[in-house]
Design a protein around this motif. Structure first.
Motif: not given
Length: 197
Positions: A33, A40, A69, A103, A107
């Motif tokens: 990260t 991401l 990230s 994800s 996230c």
């Protein structure tokens, strides 16, 4: 080790190993990260152990320096290196879909996909329904990254970075593709609302 089933409101700190349990063998990823990340990037590898070593480090470094990230994911287990060619697409699709779903849930940030090699053709269908902002593919020469149905599904969110020369795909090619992908991801981030907005 941290399993994706755990519910977290924030992304873990840099360098976290993730394990995605599967009935036919667990696949693994490595999450790095960046503070105040733009989003991401899921680096989807169609192999086992690709998340280790200098090639992955270089790709992640390029993304990190650009403010993203990264989650490097091996979509096959070490035992599956000899999986039959006809079984490969379905297996890669199922696993990448699961990683993207996790994800997105975990996230709550902009989500991008950078799919390499044999993972490229499954990137668009895997992203369907997972609120992916943009996709970049870097397939082997001669491999079709997206068919007409896939392109209609993803509209204009896909950038194909496949080298045009009929030669093996090198890590330099993949690095150049990542640089092009970052420009693409920046443009997508500027024109789309953040996830959950």
């Amino acid at each position: 080790m941290m399993t994706p089933n755990t519910r977290t409101k924030r992304m873990p700190a840099a360098g976290v190993d993730l394990v995605y349990p599967e009935t036919d063998g667990a696949i693994e990823g490595r999450l790095h990260t960046e503070p105040e990340a733009r989003g991401l990037i899921v680096l989807a590898y169609p192999t086992a152990y690709s998340r280790f070593g200098r090639p992955d480090e270089r790709l992640c470094d390029i993304a990190h320096q650009h403010g993203y990230s990264t989650l490097s994911v091996d979509l096959l287990t070490p035992e599956e290196t000899t999986v039959r060619a006809e079984e490969l697409p379905a297996r890669l699709l199922h696993r990448l879909s699961a990683v993207l779903e996790d994800s997105h849930r975990r996230c709550r940030t902009r989500l991008f996909v950078f799919a390499i090699g044999e993972a490229a053709p499954v990137a668009i269908p895997a992203a369907d329904g997972n609120e992916v902002d943009a996709i970049a593919t870097c397939a082997l020469p001669g491999v079709v990254s997206a068919n007409e149905t896939d392109v209609e599904l993803a509209a204009s969110s896909v950038l194909e970075c496949t080298p045009t020369l009929d030669a093996p795909l090198s890590w330099d090619d993949v690095g150049q593709a990542m640089r092009r992908a970052l420009v693409w991801f920046d443009a997508a981030a500027a024109t789309r609302k953040p996830v959950g907005a």
